[in-house]
Scaffold this motif. Sequence first.
Motif, mmCIF file in Angstrom:
data_model
loop_
_atom_site.group_PDB
_atom_site.id
_atom_site.type_symbol
_atom_site.label_atom_id
_atom_site.label_comp_id
_atom_site.label_asym_id
_atom_site.label_seq_id
_atom_site.Cartn_x
_atom_site.Cartn_y
_atom_site.Cartn_z
ATOM 1 N N GLY A 88 -9.404 -4.499 11.448
ATOM 2 C CA GLY A 88 -8.991 -4.205 10.076
ATOM 3 C C GLY A 88 -8.112 -5.315 9.526
ATOM 4 N N GLY A 89 -7.733 -5.155 8.279
ATOM 5 C CA GLY A 89 -6.949 -6.186 7.616
ATOM 6 C C GLY A 89 -5.630 -6.462 8.325
ATOM 7 N N THR A 90 -4.989 -5.404 8.770
ATOM 8 C CA THR A 90 -3.700 -5.599 9.433
ATOM 9 C C THR A 90 -3.864 -6.444 10.691
ATOM 10 N N HIS A 119 1.013 -8.470 1.163
ATOM 11 C CA HIS A 119 0.820 -7.146 1.770
ATOM 12 C C HIS A 119 1.862 -6.881 2.858
ATOM 13 N N TYR A 167 -2.696 -6.588 -3.405
ATOM 14 C CA TYR A 167 -3.097 -5.179 -3.470
ATOM 15 C C TYR A 167 -2.454 -4.473 -4.664
ATOM 16 N N ASP A 192 -4.927 -14.209 2.097
ATOM 17 C CA ASP A 192 -5.199 -12.809 2.399
ATOM 18 C C ASP A 192 -6.167 -12.279 1.341
ATOM 19 N N CYS A 194 -8.170 -9.801 2.141
ATOM 20 C CA CYS A 194 -8.604 -8.570 2.811
ATOM 21 C C CYS A 194 -9.353 -7.658 1.844
ATOM 22 N N ILE A 195 -8.801 -7.513 0.645
ATOM 23 C CA ILE A 195 -9.422 -6.545 -0.265
ATOM 24 C C ILE A 195 -10.406 -7.204 -1.221
ATOM 25 N N ASP A 226 -11.712 -8.046 4.674
ATOM 26 C CA ASP A 226 -12.057 -6.771 5.317
ATOM 27 C C ASP A 226 -13.482 -6.360 4.978
ATOM 28 N N HIS A 228 -14.420 -3.253 5.835
ATOM 29 C CA HIS A 228 -14.317 -1.826 5.519
ATOM 30 C C HIS A 228 -13.720 -1.567 4.137
ATOM 31 N N LYS A 229 -13.587 -2.621 3.332
ATOM 32 C CA LYS A 229 -13.238 -2.411 1.917
ATOM 33 C C LYS A 229 -14.483 -2.728 1.086
HETATM 34 C C1 PLP Z 1 -5.833 -3.492 2.843
HETATM 35 C C2 PLP Z 1 -5.105 -4.774 2.860
HETATM 36 C C3 PLP Z 1 -4.532 -5.287 4.033
HETATM 37 C C4 PLP Z 1 -4.428 -4.480 5.308
HETATM 38 O O1 PLP Z 1 -5.631 -4.004 5.715
HETATM 39 P P1 PLP Z 1 -5.884 -2.692 6.584
HETATM 40 O O2 PLP Z 1 -7.364 -2.737 6.717
HETATM 41 O O3 PLP Z 1 -5.371 -1.522 5.811
HETATM 42 O O4 PLP Z 1 -5.199 -2.846 7.897
HETATM 43 C C5 PLP Z 1 -3.963 -6.539 3.959
HETATM 44 N N1 PLP Z 1 -3.938 -7.227 2.817
HETATM 45 C C6 PLP Z 1 -4.451 -6.746 1.663
HETATM 46 C C7 PLP Z 1 -4.365 -7.573 0.411
HETATM 47 C C8 PLP Z 1 -5.056 -5.503 1.651
HETATM 48 O O5 PLP Z 1 -5.534 -5.016 0.505
#
Ligand code: PLP
Length: 477
Positions: A88-90, A119, A167, A192, A194-195, A226, A228-229
């Motif tokens: 996951g993102g974390t 984040h 985020y 980052d 992630c999203i 990510d 899963h997003k």
């Molecule tokens: C969701 C998110 C994360 C963390 O991801 P998880 O999948 O919840 O562990 C990190 N950075 C950003 C910008 C995010 O939106």
Amino acid sequence: MTDALTQLRELQSADLPVHGGRTLAYVYDSGLPDIDRIGREAVAAYAGSNGLDPTAFPSLLRMETEVVGTAADLLGAPESVVGTVTSGGTESVLLAVQAARDAHPGVERPRMVLPSTAHAAFHKAAHYFGVEPVLVPVGPDFRADPAAMAAAMDDRTVLVVASAPSYAHGVVDPVTAIAAAAAERGIRCHVDACIGGWVLPYATRLGRDVPAWTFAVEGVTSISVDLHKYAYAPKGTSVLLHRTPDLRRPQFFASAAWPGYTMLNSTMQSTKSGGPLAGAWAVLRSLGDEGYERLARDVFEAVDRIRAGVDEMPELAVVSTPDSTLLALTTDGSCDPFTVCDEMAARGWYVQPQMSFAGSPATIHLSVSAATLPHVAELLAALAEAVAAAVAAGPVTVDPAVATFIGDLDPNSLSEEDFDGLLLAAGLVGAAGSEKGELALPQRMAEVNAMLDLASAAMREALLVAFLDRLTRPTRR
Ligand SMILES: *Cc1c(COP(=O)(O)O)cnc(C)c1O
């Protein structure tokens, strides 16, 4: 006796719905039942496979290199790029920070320079790995301030971070300037994404105006995205890409210091289910580039229509022009944002309250999914009703005694009994109807959120940790 799967379905019916486009945080819904089914079946097929040893499960290795390759193609990566699928993102963020730290064993008290909007996963990484976060305030549009970030970089800086997008506000930081400043000083720069990482490239392709942020930007050394997003994959996958194998090397861990198998890991987990990777691989394959472009067109149409609808509502405003699929809304003085969230929940919509921060008021967060597009009119109708109800309800008041208590006290000085009393006063435990030792979560969160919003950051953290501690006591026979 009802069987376990029937019981599971019953239990699950009390959760937020993951389909239907009405849950605007936590879940990302393509709205395509076949895609969900394929992802689910792939997860199930690989639930017992172990990603610990890629030589023992070569199909997992193959899926991982293909998923990383697809991410690299999408993100303008050079031939040299390498990557890892994480949980996951974390985990992607943790590993980016850990690798940056361990690339500089000579730096005694390492630091990372973060925009204040980065984040919370970076704060977790700071906490776990002893890397001091240097927080740099963002500009009035909530985008990072590259000059201030450059000024914050020093000999101890091992990492500089930018978000694409952040985020909380959904805006892309000026990555080009930040990465250039980092590169000039020989410092790693992590983006980052992630999203936004799986949706922004399509936004660009659709002709939307997105500032540069991928590996096409010189100085960007790693990117997290990510699956899963906005890749709409089942939960449990993200990709961490490094521009070169050298940059990734410190992320890997091996240990021969015990009598068992030589441990060799690319991620924080060792034994890990092959399910999430297989689920992501199957969803990526099934949707393909064209599928993602179509979903991006849908989600951005939904974002634009929501934005236009919000612009018509005098009580609401979009905080900053969004670059991606996330919206942060503020209310004017006429209504309380936390009450709007509750009123939305009462109408079957989940939107996420965000506390006030660094002088900016509390906001309402929406992560818009492709599946929301057919329901935008209903969403806007619900929002208008929710705002009217919140105006009618008036301001949320916090008991002045509680406010003084949580505002003035150092959480480190509080005992467990103090926390019991505070959680009770806050309405987080011991609500009417709760059995002995059982927590009854309040239906309406506005009062709780208003109280948490008054608390200092340290107090809010401590209160919620105390809450989580009490929430997660075991169920015994
Ligand atoms: C969701 C998110 C994360 C963390 O991801 P998880 O999948 O919840 O562990 C990190 N950075 C950003 C910008 C995010 O939106």
